[in-house]
Design an enzyme around this catalytic site. Structure first.
Site, short mmCIF file in Angstrom:
data_model
loop_
_atom_site.label_atom_id
_atom_site.label_comp_id
_atom_site.label_asym_id
_atom_site.label_seq_id
_atom_site.Cartn_x
_atom_site.Cartn_y
_atom_site.Cartn_z
N PHE A 1 -7.34 3.66 4.00
CA PHE A 1 -6.05 3.02 4.25
C PHE A 1 -6.23 1.57 4.72
O PHE A 1 -5.54 0.66 4.23
CB PHE A 1 -5.26 3.81 5.29
CG PHE A 1 -3.80 3.47 5.32
CD1 PHE A 1 -2.95 3.93 4.33
CD2 PHE A 1 -3.27 2.69 6.33
CE1 PHE A 1 -1.59 3.62 4.33
CE2 PHE A 1 -1.92 2.37 6.35
CZ PHE A 1 -1.08 2.84 5.35
N VAL B 1 0.83 -1.20 0.00
CA VAL B 1 0.00 0.00 0.00
C VAL B 1 0.87 1.25 0.00
O VAL B 1 0.57 2.23 -0.69
CB VAL B 1 -0.93 0.01 1.23
CG1 VAL B 1 -1.79 1.27 1.26
CG2 VAL B 1 -1.81 -1.23 1.25
N GLU B 2 1.95 1.21 0.75
CA GLU B 2 2.76 2.40 0.95
C GLU B 2 3.68 2.72 -0.23
O GLU B 2 3.82 3.87 -0.63
CB GLU B 2 3.61 2.24 2.22
CG GLU B 2 2.82 2.37 3.50
CD GLU B 2 2.37 3.81 3.72
OE1 GLU B 2 3.18 4.63 4.14
OE2 GLU B 2 1.19 4.09 3.44
N SER B 3 4.35 1.70 -0.77
CA SER B 3 5.44 1.98 -1.71
C SER B 3 5.64 0.94 -2.80
O SER B 3 6.57 1.08 -3.59
CB SER B 3 6.75 2.10 -0.92
OG SER B 3 7.07 0.83 -0.34
#
Length: 435
Positions: A282, A175-177
Site C-alpha cells: 500500500f 490508489v484507492e479508487s
C-alpha cells in the site's frame, strides 16, 4: 481490532497532546532505497500496462516480472482466468527445474533465472514456484483518475492542510479508487476513499437514504480524521498510510512485534495472516502514485484535468422529493444525482425524500434557496417516508425483490445484513425484508 484501537487512542488522549504540527515537512513520506524496486513495479502498473493486460510476477521480489500479458478486448472472464492460470503454471514448472538444479536449461529458463539476483538459492526458486502472482494493469484507470482528480484535488489538499496534515495525502485516491466517487470494492468498501461501512460509520452518515462514503467532500473530511488518528497512534506517516489499508490496530501489532517503525523492515519481514500483498504494497503504491501525479505529462503526455467542481451547497430546510427539486429548478435529475452521489437510489426513484439538513449541491448559477421558497406546503414534508417491508415468497431472490422496488441488489443486501453473493440465492420465505 476496533476495540484495541479504542484502548490505544484513549490512552493517548488521557495525556496532553498538541496534535500534529501545523506544517508537516514534505519529507514525511520516506522513500527508502530498498523499496525503489517496489515503487518501480507500481509505477509500471500505473503507467505502462492497461486493464486489458497484466503482469506475471513474484509477490515479494517485485523486480522479478516473468511476463507481460495482453488480452483481446472480447475475451471472456473465464478464458482470461484460464490463460492466467496456464501462464502461471508454465513459469512454476520452469522455477521447479531451477530449484532442482537442472543444467540443460532452455533459453526461456535461462531468461527466468537471469531475472533473479546472481547466487539465488534453490530453496528460493522452489518457494517462488509456489507463489507466482498475476497483477492486473491499471494505466487506463490511472489516467481516468488523473482527469477526474481535477474536480477535487485542490479541495482535498486544502482540507488536509487545514487539518495540519501533509498535502501529499491528496494523491491517495489514485490508489484507492482512481477518484471515482461511485467506486465499490469486492468487499464492500465504497466511494473515493474506499471506507468500509464499519469504519465509515465512525465518521459519516450511512443509512438507507444517504451514504456519505460516496460524497467526495464529506468522505475527504472523514479520511483526514482517520489518517490523523492513525498518525497519532503510530507516529509515522508510512505506517499511518499502511494502516489505512491494514487497520490501525494491525499496524500497531506490527510495530510492537518488529520493535521498530521502519517501513522497510515491516514490509520486508513482518508476517501475519492478514498482512497480505495489498497491505505490504500500500505505501509503495502510494509513493508511485504521488510521483506520477506530480508529473503526469512525463508518463502520459499532455494531461488536461477536469475543471474544479464549482457547485454550491444549500442545506435542505425540509424533506423534499428529488423529482420536485428537479422540476422546480428545471434541471435534469441525472445532473443533480451526479452532484449528490451520496443520495441513494431510494431517493432518486421516489421511495425516499431528500432529507432535511442534507447539504444539497446544485450548479453554481442555480439559486436553490429561492426555488425551495416557492414550493407549496404540499410539496415539502416534515418527516421522511417510512421504511417498507416485503414478505418473501417461495423462490424469490434478492435480485428479483430489488428489481421490484427499484433498489440495487448490493444496497438491498446491505440494508438487510445479507452477503452480496446472495443476490441470486433463494431467500428465507419466513423472514420480512426491508426495502
Amino acid at each position: 481490532m476496533f476495540r484495541l484501537f479504542q484502548r490505544v487512542l484513549l490512552c493517548l488522549l488521557a495525556v496532553p497532546f498538541a496534535g500534529i504540527p501545523a506544517a508537516v515537512a514534505s519529507d514525511a513520506f520516506a522513500r527508502p532505497a530498498a523499496l525503489e524496486p517496489d515503487i518501480a513495479f507500481w509505477r509500471r502498473i500505473y503507467t505502462e500496462v492497461s486493464t486489458e493486460g497484466g503482469v506475471i510476477h513474484d509477490p515479494f521480489e517485485l523486480g522479478v516480472v516473468y511476463e507481460i500479458m495482453k488480452f483481446p478486448a472480447d475475451i471472456s472472464s473465464k478464458e482470461r482466468s484460464n490463460r492466467i492460470d496456464a501462464t502461471k503454471k508454465k513459469y512454476s514448472r520452469m522455477l521447479e527445474r531451477l530449484a532442482a538444479g537442472a543444467e540443460d536449461l532452455s533459453q526461456e529458463e535461462e531468461r527466468v533465472q537471469a531475472l533473479w539476483p546472481k547466487g539465488t538459492r534453490r530453496a528460493r526458486f522452489e518457494q517462488a514456484s509456489e507463489e507466482i502472482r498475476f497483477q492486473l494493469g491499471q494505466s487506463d484507470r490511472f489516467l481516468e483518475g488523473l482527469l477526474r482528480s481535477g474536480a477535487y484535488m485542490d479541495h482535498i489538499a486544502a482540507t488536509f492542510e487545514k487539518q495540519g496534515l501533509p498535502r501529499e495525502l491528496a494523491a491517495l485516491p489514485h490508489v484507492e479508487s482512481s477518484f471515482n466517487t461511485y467506486a465499490y470494492s469486492k468487499v464492500g468498501a465504497a466511494g473515493m476513499w474506499q471506507f468500509m461501512r464499519a469504519t465509515g460509520r465512525r465518521f459519516l452518515r450511512i443509512d438507507n437514504v444517504v451514504d456519505e462514503r460516496l460524497d467526495p467532500y464529506r468522505s475527504t473530511q472523514a479520511a483526514a480524521r482517520f489518517l490523523e488518528q492513525n498518525y497519532i497512534v503510530l507516529g509515522s506517516w508510512p505506517l499511518a498510510l499502511t494502516a489505512y489499508n491494514h487497520g490501525t490496530a494491525g499496524m500497531r501489532r506490527a510495530q510492537e512485534q518488529m520493535g521498530t517503525s521502519d517501513i522497510t523492515t515491516i514490509v520486508r519481514n513482518y508476517s501475519s495472516r492478514s498482512f497480505g500483498f495489498a497491505s505490504r504494497n500500500f505505501y509503495v503504491a502510494f509513493l508511485a502514485a504521488l510521483e506520477i501525479d506530480a508529473n503526469p505529462d512525463k508518463f502520459f503526455g499532455p494531461v488536461k484535468r477536469n475543471p474544479v467542481d464549482s457547485s454550491r451547497v444549500v442545506v435542505m430546510p425540509n424533506y423534499v422529493p428529488a423529482s420536485q427539486i428537479a422540476a422546480s429548478l428545471d434541471l435534469d435529475r441525472d445532473l443533480l444525482r451526479k452532484l449528490n452521489p451520496s443520495l441513494l437510489p431510494s431517493v432518486w426513484n421516489g421511495s425516499r425524500h431528500v432529507p432535511r439538513g442534507f447539504e444539497f449541491r446544485v450548479p453554481s448559477h442555480i439559486d436553490l434557496t429561492a426555488a425551495l421558497s416557492r414550493l407549496s406546503a404540499a410539496e415539502r414534508f416534515e418527516a421522511q417516508v417510512a421504511d417498507s417491508q416485503h414478505r418473501v415468497r417461495n423462490g424469490e431472490t434478492l435480485s428479483v425483490i430489488a428489481s421490484r422496488y427499484g433498489v440495487g441488489t448490493t444496497r438491498l443486501a446491505e440494508i438487510n445484513g445479507l452477503k452480496r453473493d446472495r443476490k441470486s440465492t433463494r431467500l428465507n420465505s419466513s423472514h420480512p425484508y426491508r426495502s
